[in-house]
Design a protein around this motif. Structure first.
Motif, PDB file in Angstrom:
ATOM      1  N   LYS A  82      13.549  90.554  85.383  1.00 19.45           N
ATOM      2  CA  LYS A  82      14.357  91.530  84.639  1.00 19.45           C
ATOM      3  C   LYS A  82      13.435  92.252  83.646  1.00 19.45           C
ATOM      4  CE  LYS A  82      17.306  88.422  82.969  1.00 19.45           C
ATOM      5  NZ  LYS A  82      16.989  87.164  83.641  1.00 19.45           N
ATOM      6  N   ALA A  83      13.803  93.441  83.265  1.00 19.02           N
ATOM      7  CA  ALA A  83      13.028  94.150  82.221  1.00 19.02           C
ATOM      8  C   ALA A  83      13.202  93.385  80.904  1.00 19.02           C
ATOM      9  CB  ALA A  83      13.526  95.575  82.092  1.00 19.02           C
ATOM     10  N   VAL A  84      12.245  93.557  79.999  1.00 19.53           N
ATOM     11  CA  VAL A  84      12.299  92.836  78.717  1.00 19.53           C
ATOM     12  C   VAL A  84      12.416  93.842  77.563  1.00 19.53           C
ATOM     13  CG1 VAL A  84      10.926  90.919  79.629  1.00 19.53           C
ATOM     14  CG2 VAL A  84       9.773  92.837  78.506  1.00 19.53           C
ATOM     15  N   ARG A  85      12.762  93.316  76.398  1.00 23.71           N
ATOM     16  CA  ARG A  85      12.839  94.190  75.218  1.00 23.71           C
ATOM     17  C   ARG A  85      11.456  94.791  74.937  1.00 23.71           C
ATOM     18  NH1 ARG A  85      16.225  89.760  72.676  1.00 23.71           N
ATOM     19  NH2 ARG A  85      14.227  88.748  72.948  1.00 23.71           N
ATOM     20  N   PRO A  86      11.396  95.907  74.186  1.00 24.46           N
ATOM     21  CA  PRO A  86      10.093  96.546  73.951  1.00 24.46           C
ATOM     22  C   PRO A  86       9.021  95.566  73.490  1.00 24.46           C
ATOM     23  CG  PRO A  86      11.822  97.950  73.115  1.00 24.46           C
ATOM     24  CD  PRO A  86      12.490  96.680  73.567  1.00 24.46           C
ATOM     25  N   VAL A  87       7.823  95.705  74.056  1.00 22.29           N
ATOM     26  CA  VAL A  87       6.675  94.851  73.732  1.00 22.29           C
ATOM     27  C   VAL A  87       5.746  95.639  72.817  1.00 22.29           C
ATOM     28  CG1 VAL A  87       4.689  93.619  74.685  1.00 22.29           C
ATOM     29  CG2 VAL A  87       6.863  93.654  75.951  1.00 22.29           C
ATOM     30  N   ARG A  88       5.635  95.200  71.572  1.00 26.95           N
ATOM     31  CA  ARG A  88       4.776  95.904  70.608  1.00 26.95           C
ATOM     32  C   ARG A  88       3.589  95.020  70.258  1.00 26.95           C
ATOM     33  NH1 ARG A  88      10.063  96.826  69.087  1.00 26.95           N
ATOM     34  NH2 ARG A  88      10.726  99.021  69.230  1.00 26.95           N
ATOM     35  N   THR A  89       2.365  95.473  70.539  1.00 25.97           N
ATOM     36  CA  THR A  89       1.205  94.625  70.232  1.00 25.97           C
ATOM     37  C   THR A  89       0.951  94.666  68.719  1.00 25.97           C
ATOM     38  OG1 THR A  89      -0.428  96.393  70.521  1.00 25.97           O
ATOM     39  CG2 THR A  89       0.212  95.128  72.497  1.00 25.97           C
ATOM     40  N   ALA A  90       0.498  93.506  68.203  1.00 29.88           N
ATOM     41  CA  ALA A  90       0.291  93.368  66.757  1.00 29.88           C
ATOM     42  C   ALA A  90      -0.682  92.229  66.502  1.00 29.88           C
ATOM     43  CB  ALA A  90       1.629  93.077  66.078  1.00 29.88           C
ATOM     44  N   PRO A  91      -1.229  92.173  65.299  1.00 24.98           N
ATOM     45  CA  PRO A  91      -2.086  91.024  64.960  1.00 24.98           C
ATOM     46  C   PRO A  91      -1.291  89.726  65.115  1.00 24.98           C
ATOM     47  CG  PRO A  91      -2.295  92.752  63.303  1.00 24.98           C
ATOM     48  CD  PRO A  91      -1.153  93.155  64.196  1.00 24.98           C
ATOM     49  N   TYR A  92      -1.975  88.632  65.390  1.00 23.42           N
ATOM     50  CA  TYR A  92      -1.322  87.319  65.520  1.00 23.42           C
ATOM     51  C   TYR A  92      -0.554  87.004  64.234  1.00 23.42           C
ATOM     52  CZ  TYR A  92      -0.847  82.492  67.105  1.00 23.42           C
ATOM     53  OH  TYR A  92      -0.350  81.288  67.534  1.00 23.42           O
ATOM     54  N   PRO A  93       0.653  86.461  64.355  1.00 26.15           N
ATOM     55  CA  PRO A  93       1.319  85.907  65.533  1.00 26.15           C
ATOM     56  C   PRO A  93       2.123  86.920  66.350  1.00 26.15           C
ATOM     57  CG  PRO A  93       2.635  85.420  63.593  1.00 26.15           C
ATOM     58  CD  PRO A  93       1.439  86.189  63.111  1.00 26.15           C
ATOM     59  N   GLY A  94       1.817  88.198  66.227  1.00 28.05           N
ATOM     60  CA  GLY A  94       2.516  89.196  67.049  1.00 28.05           C
ATOM     61  C   GLY A  94       2.056  89.134  68.487  1.00 28.05           C
ATOM     62  N   PHE A  95       2.586  90.036  69.324  1.00 26.49           N
ATOM     63  CA  PHE A  95       2.214  90.019  70.748  1.00 26.49           C
ATOM     64  C   PHE A  95       0.745  90.424  70.900  1.00 26.49           C
ATOM     65  CE2 PHE A  95       3.581  89.819  75.120  1.00 26.49           C
ATOM     66  CZ  PHE A  95       2.545  90.492  75.769  1.00 26.49           C
TER      67      PHE A  95
END
Ligand code: EPZ
Length: 419
Positions: free
Chosen positions: A290-303
């Motif tokens: 299934k599609a997922v909610r928006p993926v936003r890259t970020a410094p750890y602990p982010g994506f």
């Protein structure tokens, strides 16, 4: 240059071990300069970037020797230089990480500016301003960094951005500074914690890694140690995404979910079931994701930005549309055009990429544009009908010890050709 030939369509079944972490072993190799004793690194991955680091160490007068498959001993007793030649700086962008350790040990250093890389400009202004805070005089005219630091003095440093490399460089320089250094606004990645553990094993007094404030009590003589490098969380994320892409049931030994929980959360949302236990991570993926909610890259602990391309590859046939926002690097969608050659439907606008799931992907000749983009092509090829030829795989060899070996262990049809 070698290439991979991948035949898609197989469900993945099987077990693979996870190699030592590239982004942990590289700063730890720089840290070996801080002691004149021998250091033994276990679980050291055999990577092109590790080879480049070994060449830098040898160029400085150190010795490094592979004892067995993944054990490397480094002896910086013979350190006799403080300059890293341009060719080596260009070969590996993250070689800037050697600056702090060379200054701490030698009181001076000469490195050319590290080249940009496939991800866009890679400035080191935060590294340099932090080192100047510790008392280093740095002349960066003409593309070469001439650094003098007869006496590094510990003090509080504030990073305006939680740069991983700047945090690591300053931790290493602070080991050679007199007094206490605190780094506020530090990066919190697990690899920073691994570096702290290594330095502590060598007798340093470092604390706070994994939080936004790291403290180092400098000026202590460091001794050698034997150290096991942590498992590579991005390699583990890659193989989880491979199972999500192709479907199947795999076990990844040594993988630790606490280091990649934003990736496993996205995969669970997409419909995979993931269980973590003593043996590592078990992942079962059945049916269309299934599609997922928006993926936003970020410094750890982010994506993690390093997992953006590989999760995107796993979602190319998802039900619905998935939105990605790449906030860490300015040019980290170069894999998108190559995925498009396999039938993917991805629209990029600035930092945003929208993946609309398609029913089918087809094999095609594609080219690696960078390390994680190349791994993403392999992930996508597993779900494509027919054969995909992935060229310029040298990019992948920078960070994956043997992705073909590991994916074959999981049941994929992939061979390396053309060597
Ligand atoms: C490390 O790079 C990793 N490399 C990268 O992994 C990873 O993507 C990155 O951290 C972010 O997690 C290693 O550890 C060897 P940063 P690094 O300094 O240290 C800007 C991979 O695929 N910045 O946290 O270079 C920079 O331009 C590689 O394994 C400044 O502006 O990352 C970037 O936009 C790719 N000034 C952002 O910060 C500086 O002085 C993040 O950079 C330093 C960085």
């Amino acid at each position: 240059m070698s290439h991979f030939v991948i035949r898609g369509g197989n469900r993945l079944e099987g077990e693979a071990g996870i190699q030592g972490a590239k982004n942990s072993v590289l700063p730890i190799l720089a840290a070996t300069l801080l002691t004149a004793d021998q250091v033994e690194l276990r679980g050291c991955p055999r990577l092109r970037d590790v080879d480049a680091s070994i060449r830098i160490l040898e160029g400085l007068g150190c010795t490094a020797r592979w004892e067995e498959e993944n054990t490397l001993t480094v002896d910086a007793r013979g350190l006799s230089g403080c300059a890293v030649p341009e060719a080596l700086m260009r070969e590996m962008r993250s070689s800037a990480i050697f600056l702090g350790a060379i200054l701490a040990r030698c009181g001076q250093a000469e490195l050319s500016y590290p080249g940009g890389c496939e991800l866009g400009p890679r400035p080191i202004d935060l590294h340099l301003s932090g080192l100047r805070d510790l008392g280093a005089e740095i002349d960066d005219a003409g593309g070469v960094l001439h650094c003098k630091a007869p006496r590094l003095q510990g003090r509080e440093i504030v990073l305006s951005f939680p740069s991983v490399g700047a945090t690591e460089n300053l931790m290493l320089a602070a080991c050679g500074a007199s007094g206490v250094t605190t780094i506020a606004g530090a990066a919190q990645e697990p690899e920073i914690v691994d570096l702290q553990r290594f330095l502590t094993a060598c007798g340093a007094r470092v604390s706070g890694a994994g939080t936004s404030t790291v403290s180092v009590e400098g000026g202590r003589p460091l001794h050698g140690c034997t150290y096991m490098i942590m498992p590579d969380r991005i390699v583990a994320a890659t193989y989880l995404c491979a199972a999500a892409s192709a479907g199947g049931e795999i076990v990844l030994r040594r993988a630790r979910e606490e280091h990649l929980s934003t990736v496993t959360a996205a995969l669970r949302e997409a419909g995979c079931s993931i269980r973590s236990g003593e043996e590592g991570l078990a992942c079962v993926c059945r049916g269309r994701l299934k599609a997922v909610r928006p993926v936003r890259t970020a410094p750890y602990p982010g994506f993690p930005t390093d997992a953006q391309a590989i999760l995107m590859a796993a979602l190319l046939k998802c039900r619905g549309a998935a939105v990605f926002e790449e906030n860490m690097f300015s040019s980290r969608y170069r894999h998108v055009d190559e995925l498009g050659r396999m039938g993917a439907d991805i629209r990029v606008s600035g930092r945003t990429a929208v993946v609309t799931g398609v029913e089918h992907l087809h094999g095609a000749p594609v080219r690696c544009t960078d390390l994680r983009g190349g791994a993403a092509l392999c992930v996508a090829a597993l779900a494509a009908e027919g054969e995909t030829e992935v060229s310029e795989t040298g990019h992948i060899d920078r960070g994956y010890e043997d992705i073909a070996r590991d994916l074959r262990a999981l049941g994929a049809e992939i061979v390396r050709a053309g060597d």
